[in-house]
Design an enzyme around this catalytic site. Structure first.
Site, mmCIF file in Angstrom:
data_model
loop_
_atom_site.group_PDB
_atom_site.id
_atom_site.type_symbol
_atom_site.label_atom_id
_atom_site.label_comp_id
_atom_site.label_asym_id
_atom_site.label_seq_id
_atom_site.Cartn_x
_atom_site.Cartn_y
_atom_site.Cartn_z
ATOM 1 N N HIS A 1 20.772 -17.017 -44.534
ATOM 2 C CA HIS A 1 21.281 -17.958 -45.814
ATOM 3 C C HIS A 1 20.620 -17.305 -46.930
ATOM 4 O O HIS A 1 20.906 -17.420 -48.061
ATOM 5 C CB HIS A 1 20.967 -19.565 -45.657
ATOM 6 C CG HIS A 1 22.245 -19.914 -44.767
ATOM 7 N ND1 HIS A 1 22.022 -20.516 -43.512
ATOM 8 C CD2 HIS A 1 23.746 -20.025 -45.156
ATOM 9 C CE1 HIS A 1 23.217 -20.697 -42.759
ATOM 10 N NE2 HIS A 1 24.175 -20.461 -43.734
ATOM 11 N N GLU B 1 33.274 -21.444 -36.136
ATOM 12 C CA GLU B 1 32.041 -20.735 -36.076
ATOM 13 C C GLU B 1 31.445 -20.982 -34.885
ATOM 14 O O GLU B 1 30.206 -20.510 -34.783
ATOM 15 C CB GLU B 1 31.536 -20.888 -37.399
ATOM 16 C CG GLU B 1 31.144 -22.309 -37.499
ATOM 17 C CD GLU B 1 30.427 -22.428 -38.928
ATOM 18 O OE1 GLU B 1 30.079 -21.418 -39.706
ATOM 19 O OE2 GLU B 1 30.561 -23.660 -39.481
ATOM 20 N N ASP C 1 27.956 -17.557 -38.015
ATOM 21 C CA ASP C 1 27.256 -18.304 -36.967
ATOM 22 C C ASP C 1 28.158 -18.037 -35.661
ATOM 23 O O ASP C 1 27.524 -18.096 -34.511
ATOM 24 C CB ASP C 1 27.991 -19.863 -37.269
ATOM 25 C CG ASP C 1 26.672 -20.168 -38.164
ATOM 26 O OD1 ASP C 1 25.584 -20.201 -37.833
ATOM 27 O OD2 ASP C 1 26.962 -20.998 -39.091
ATOM 28 N N CYS D 1 35.656 -15.594 -43.391
ATOM 29 C CA CYS D 1 34.794 -15.924 -44.443
ATOM 30 C C CYS D 1 33.377 -15.469 -44.291
ATOM 31 O O CYS D 1 32.645 -15.822 -45.104
ATOM 32 C CB CYS D 1 35.143 -17.301 -45.263
ATOM 33 S SG CYS D 1 34.303 -18.594 -44.051
HETATM 34 C C1 PEP Z 1 29.744 -18.386 -41.229
HETATM 35 O O1 PEP Z 1 28.813 -18.755 -40.439
HETATM 36 O O2 PEP Z 1 30.131 -17.369 -41.076
HETATM 37 C C2 PEP Z 1 29.785 -19.000 -42.765
HETATM 38 C C3 PEP Z 1 30.556 -18.467 -43.471
HETATM 39 O O3 PEP Z 1 29.088 -20.012 -42.851
HETATM 40 P P1 PEP Z 1 27.545 -20.092 -43.362
HETATM 41 O O4 PEP Z 1 26.981 -18.589 -43.550
HETATM 42 O O5 PEP Z 1 27.223 -20.682 -44.747
HETATM 43 O O6 PEP Z 1 26.846 -20.550 -42.250
HETATM 44 MG MG MG Z 2 28.347 -20.957 -40.687
#
Ligand code: PEP
Ligand code: MG
Length: 582
Positions: free
Chosen positions: A190, A434, A458, A505
């Site tokens: 993140h 995910e 994830d 995404c």
């Molecule tokens: C993911 O896990 O791909 C996602 C888009 O969520 P985050 O990166 O916020 O965990």
């Molecule tokens: Mg995620």
């Protein structure tokens, strides 16, 4: 000149002087500083030393008054040490010889402690513990002040740190932090995602390197190649300035396709939407030609501040994203707090966890803290009146959880209705895919949602058992591992069969080498970093669906190792869009 290789986290190149952030666990690297900053470093040390002396003197008085003189004497011994001019002079002497204050303090105090330990006297050996305790206190002060200093920088710097939490990253002042590099971290951590959102070039996962850098040294951060160059020579500086120029030319060309449709050469539309962390980023999405927001990570409302946001704070943030888009979808994801995204305000809700990524995070945390969750759901439903809102639940693992979340949403609708507060009813409800269980049961989930969004960040982590922010296992982390691709296939098939739209995404969709593969696997919606929209659109506008399908079939039929797939896709992209890569 030294070159340090790590993981590219946020695109761009930055030049500047190093600001080294100390480690919180008191692992003091052998660090030196450049001559120009010695006076400031001495000042920093004296400030910490004086503050600690005062603190201990206060403790002595307090302990003597409340517990008796013999207890006060414990602090008296510490004070005696601190007031010994020899100790202070020795540390200052090292700082004058370009040792960092942390390094100098640690070196001198440890050598003092060892002398006591070697005297062979039990009582004196115990004094060594006092000295270690003092070392810890001074270091905590120095390092803590160092972290605070980060928010009071007067000059732009390159930040080098052992690690940065997402909260710390969210607090970074864009005008002062030109770029950053960390020893830990992965490409989809993140912290990396935030760096991209803030437009700060970043390299992570460098492994231990802080001991190689002196505060104030010249640094280049190459967020494209994932390299940090310490004390670059003239030739390298010129080469980098040229490459920045080249990147600018490519970006200018990509600007020209901003208003052209995102469709293949045979006219098939692939909707490109933006991923955002802060409401203001909606402008970036529009600027780069994104058709809506495919993922708004709302938990960053909590990470940028110390208090829990109110319903009104949520509501205003959502309106800010919904209103500019009006007729394009805006997918707002409910809170994905916990694990690495654990601001102080949320800690009491999450508790202590040994395996935070497998623990009380995301939707699980919300379902166990319903009043907290309901604040967000109320704000979402109210803001829904102002645009084409889609609500998405993260980290859905079981059908039971999904049903609980939908039930709560209905409950909140009833409450708003009772209270005669305007809200929107017919909102598409979707979920992130995910977790492998959700992908495996995609056909079952498809009967109960309006849309899927595949969170590859994830999904990779949980499928391959690889922590997405751990650089030591980053070599195993790949979006095109055959196991991950098989799960994506399952979701796409379930979506097609049940007429449920499927988006990707995760960060995978922002990387052009995967675009032909994803289109070939049947994806017609991608949500990407706003600044990646033009680049991904350029790839889409250079392929036809048959070509993309051929690439996907080739990948799925002929390879069983991620690395071979990466190499093949890189070659294909070069063939399709030769000008895209430097
Ligand atoms: C993911 O896990 O791909 C996602 C888009 O969520 P985050 O990166 O916020 O965990
Ligand atoms: Mg995620």
């Amino acid at each position: 000149m030294r070159v340090q290789r790590g993981i590219a986290a946020a695109k761009g190149v930055a030049f500047g002087s190093a600001f080294v952030l100390g480690t919180e666990d008191f692992r003091i690297p052998t660090r030196f500083v450049v001559e120009e900053v010695v006076d400031a470093e001495l000042e920093r040390f004296r400030h910490a030393y004086d503050a600690i002396t005062q603190e201990i003197a206060d403790n002595e008085v307090l302990a003597s008054q409340q517990l008796g003189k013999e207890y006060g004497a414990i602090f008296g011994a510490h004070l005696q040490l601190l007031r010994d001019p020899k100790l202070k002079n020795e540390i200052e002497g090292l700082i004058q010889r370009l040792y960092s204050p942390e390094h100098a303090t640690s070196k001198i105090l440890r050598s003092f402690a060892q002398k006591f330990e070697n005297l062979g006297d039990k009582y004196l050996a115990e004094r060594a513990d006092d000295i270690y305790d003092l070392e810890k206190r001074i270091l905590r002060h120095l390092l803590g002040a160092n972290r605070e200093e980060l928010s009071q920088l007067t000059m732009p710097v390159i930040l080098l740190a052992s690690n940065l939490t997402p909260s710390e990253t969210a607090h970074l002042d864009r005008s002062k932090i030109l770029g950053f590099a960390t020893e830990g971290g992965g490409s989809t951590s993140h912290t990396a995602i935030l760096a991209a959102a803030l437009g700060i070039p970043a390299v992570v996962g460098l492994g231990q390197f802080l001991s190689e850098v002196a505060g104030g040294e010249n640094i280049i951060i190459d967020g494209n190649a994932g390299e940090v160059i310490i004390d670059p020579d003239e030739e390298t500086l010129i080469r980098y300035r040229d490459s920045v120029e080249k990147l600018r030319t490519i970006a200018t060309h990509l600007e020209t396709i901003r208003d052209l449709p995102s469709e293949t050469t045979d006219g098939v539309a692939v909707r490109l939407m933006g991923n955002i962390e802060f409401p203001e980023e909606v402008e970036q999405c529009m600027h780069h030609g994104a058709l809506g927001v495919g993922l708004y990570r709302t938990e960053f409302l909590y990470l940028g501040q110390d208090k829990i946001p109110s319903e009104e704070d949520h509501y205003h943030a959502y309106r800010q994203v919904l209103e500019p888009y009006q007729n394009e979808p805006v997918v707002i994801r409910t809170l994905d707090l916990g694990a690495d995204k654990l601001p102080r305000s949320i800690q009491p809700y999450a508790g202590e966890m040994a395996n935070p990524f497998l623990g009380l995070r995301s939707l699980r945390l919300c379902l166990q803290n319903r009043p907290l969750f309901k604040i967000q759901l109320r704000a979402l439903l109210r803001a829904g009146v102002y645009g084409d809102l889609w609500i998405m639940f993260p980290l859905v693992t079981t059908l039971h959880e999904l049903r609980q979340a939908k039930y709560l949403l209905n409950e909140v609708m009833d409450e708003l209705y009772e209270e005669e507060i305007p809200f929107k009813r017919n909102i598409p409800i979707g979920m992130m895919v995910e977790v492998p269980s959700a992908a495996i049961l995609a056909a079952e989930f498809a009967r109960e949602v309006d849309f899927f969004s595949i969170g590859t960040n994830d999904l990779i982590q949980y499928t391959l058992a690889v922590d997405r922010s751990n650089q030591t296992v980053a070599g195993l982390y790949s979006p095109v591992d055959p196991a991950v691709l098989r799960l994506i296939q399952l979701v796409v098939e379930a979506g097609r069969k049940h007429n449920v739209s499927v988006t990707v995404c995760g960060q995978m969709s922002s990387s052009p080498i995967y675009t032909p593969l994803l289109v070939g696997m049947g994806l017609r919606r991608l949500s990407v970093n706003p600044s990646s929209v033009p680049e991904i659109k350029e790839v889409i506008r250079h392929i036809n669906v048959a070509q993309a399908e051929e690439i996907a079939q080739h990948v799925l039929a002929n390879f069983d190792v991620a690395r071979d797939i990466e190499t093949y896709l890189r070659g294909e992209l070069k063939r399709i869009c030769p000008d895209l890569m430097l």
